[in-house]
Motif scaffolding. Sequence first.
Motif, PDB file in Angstrom:
ATOM      1  N   LYS A 165      21.496  24.487 -12.769  1.00 44.93           N
ATOM      2  CA  LYS A 165      22.525  24.026 -12.147  1.00 44.93           C
ATOM      3  C   LYS A 165      23.115  22.898 -13.091  1.00 44.93           C
ATOM      4  O   LYS A 165      24.362  22.557 -12.849  1.00 44.93           O
ATOM      5  N   ASN A 166      22.243  22.269 -13.893  1.00 47.51           N
ATOM      6  CA  ASN A 166      22.745  21.085 -14.619  1.00 47.51           C
ATOM      7  C   ASN A 166      23.054  21.525 -15.971  1.00 47.51           C
ATOM      8  O   ASN A 166      23.348  20.938 -16.999  1.00 47.51           O
ATOM      9  N   ASN A 167      23.136  22.950 -16.296  1.00 51.38           N
ATOM     10  CA  ASN A 167      23.421  23.422 -17.558  1.00 51.38           C
ATOM     11  C   ASN A 167      22.453  22.365 -18.860  1.00 51.38           C
ATOM     12  O   ASN A 167      23.091  22.250 -19.842  1.00 51.38           O
ATOM     13  N   GLN A 168      21.291  22.458 -18.609  1.00 49.15           N
ATOM     14  CA  GLN A 168      20.248  21.874 -19.242  1.00 49.15           C
ATOM     15  C   GLN A 168      20.007  22.861 -20.522  1.00 49.15           C
ATOM     16  O   GLN A 168      19.851  23.922 -20.476  1.00 49.15           O
ATOM     17  N   ARG A 169      19.853  22.020 -21.785  1.00 45.18           N
ATOM     18  CA  ARG A 169      19.118  22.766 -22.717  1.00 45.18           C
ATOM     19  C   ARG A 169      17.775  22.397 -23.110  1.00 45.18           C
ATOM     20  O   ARG A 169      17.785  21.110 -23.360  1.00 45.18           O
ATOM     21  N   LYS A 170      16.984  23.107 -22.982  1.00 45.92           N
ATOM     22  CA  LYS A 170      15.437  22.608 -23.151  1.00 45.92           C
ATOM     23  C   LYS A 170      14.781  23.203 -24.075  1.00 45.92           C
ATOM     24  O   LYS A 170      15.463  24.713 -24.511  1.00 45.92           O
ATOM     25  N   ILE A 171      13.560  22.863 -24.615  1.00 51.84           N
ATOM     26  CA  ILE A 171      13.028  23.454 -25.860  1.00 51.84           C
ATOM     27  C   ILE A 171      11.661  23.909 -25.188  1.00 51.84           C
ATOM     28  O   ILE A 171      10.797  23.045 -24.518  1.00 51.84           O
ATOM     29  N   PHE A 172      11.085  24.882 -25.249  1.00 54.59           N
ATOM     30  CA  PHE A 172       9.582  25.604 -24.828  1.00 54.59           C
ATOM     31  C   PHE A 172       8.981  26.083 -26.001  1.00 54.59           C
ATOM     32  O   PHE A 172       9.569  26.725 -26.988  1.00 54.59           O
ATOM     33  N   THR A 173       7.882  26.412 -25.679  1.00 52.89           N
ATOM     34  CA  THR A 173       6.814  26.840 -26.873  1.00 52.89           C
ATOM     35  C   THR A 173       6.022  28.102 -26.312  1.00 52.89           C
ATOM     36  O   THR A 173       5.944  27.806 -24.916  1.00 52.89           O
ATOM     37  N   THR A 174       5.527  28.733 -26.921  1.00 57.16           N
ATOM     38  CA  THR A 174       4.802  29.872 -26.586  1.00 57.16           C
ATOM     39  C   THR A 174       3.254  29.685 -27.105  1.00 57.16           C
ATOM     40  O   THR A 174       3.075  28.653 -28.141  1.00 57.16           O
TER      41      THR A 174
END
Length: 448
Positions: free
Chosen positions: A186-195
């Motif tokens: 909805k907010n067109n967020q850019r996030k960083i995730f890890t595995t």
Amino acid sequence: MEDILMDRCDLPVVPPDASLKEVAKALLESEGALVIVEKEEGVYGYIDGKTIIKWLLMGDEGAKFKAKDIAVLIKDEDKLESSMDIEAIVERINKCGRLPLFTGKEGKIAGRLSPDKLIGELARSHGEERKKRVDTEHLIEAVINLLPFGIALVSEGGEVVQANRLAMEIISENSIGTEEMKAIVKNNQRKIFTTKTGTYYRMCTDILRETNYFLVTFADITAEYTMMEKLRSSQSEVETAFSIMLPDQRIEARLKSIVEYMDEYDESTGMIKITGVIKNGCFRHVINMLKLIADAFRQGLMELPGMDKNALVQATVLHDIGKVQPDLKIGDIVNPKEVFEKGHHHAFRGADLSRALYNIDDKVYYLIKYHHHVENELPSDFPQYLLPMYRFFRLIDGLSAGITRRGSKVAMKVKGTRIHVKEESSFPTYNQEIEMDIYTGFFASRKL
């Protein structure tokens, strides 16, 4: 078509004057469900079993009628070409809106369309199409699972409609639920995730036009992330070393207390909109200036007569200690000429403070005091031998402002007394190339 969809049995043909009993007999002796009536040469009709029974039940009254009287005329639109494919046959049925349909050779009726065979052929064709579709879906799934990035189709409500294996792994390991996913798209967020393997992924979203679905991608940024962490660590080390070298720790505190602002300028109104507040902004500005001095030093600029590295470093550290910034917040729209103090005020203030507190020499004093004066506004007593350093100092002061406030990338090349600069950032209006000569004062700039 004829072999697949048409009745293979020969349709019985009776003359136009045949009685109902003769028609019924012809039908009983055949394997078909109707009788063809040749009304005249090239003109045919047909009688089906129900019609024969209806007229026979009328008794003597019905017996008076001949085959030509009760036969239904076979029109041109009731005939099919033997070369027609199944799609064309279905289209013809939809157009005519009725059965039976016939096929013929050399002007004669040779057979009729079999509804049972048509249904069977359509079912077979549909089965083949479904198999192709399923095979294609499996192929697409296999391909997207081989992609080196995660990809998912997400609904407006945050539900994952479909995703490849990597995307599901990232979503699962980071426990990205429906509500969180909904907020992200909805907010067109850019996030960083890890595995679990220590790989870093940047998540980006894009809405698919004319739908309520979003395409979510997870790009591997491990190398970029690791490099940025190293740069942050290196930056921290530089700042720590710089702080230790300062003659007075109050200088560090003073510089870190002065914020810098990011803004958007409206040419039509002359107003700016504050888009960011950079804490420790002035401190970072000084660090970036020192890096530019170091770059010029590596390229031999400080070997020129009239250039004094130590004076430039000292002037850089102290030139903004007299700066005072207004208290603004993100979203404020202001007139910069009204809210910001004119540059020469803090330059004069900083020069006087530095001379009184840190016993600076005349070279450093003049560089600080006049770093906001353009060259043709310098006083007559300004030492001419300081002009090369003055010109270089004003250049790196402006370049550092771009690096600090806009994240500009600056490439500087030194060739003798000539300096060529290329500045690029995410703000196109500030992208430029500069060429200057610190001895002659030649200066040229070009927008990119």
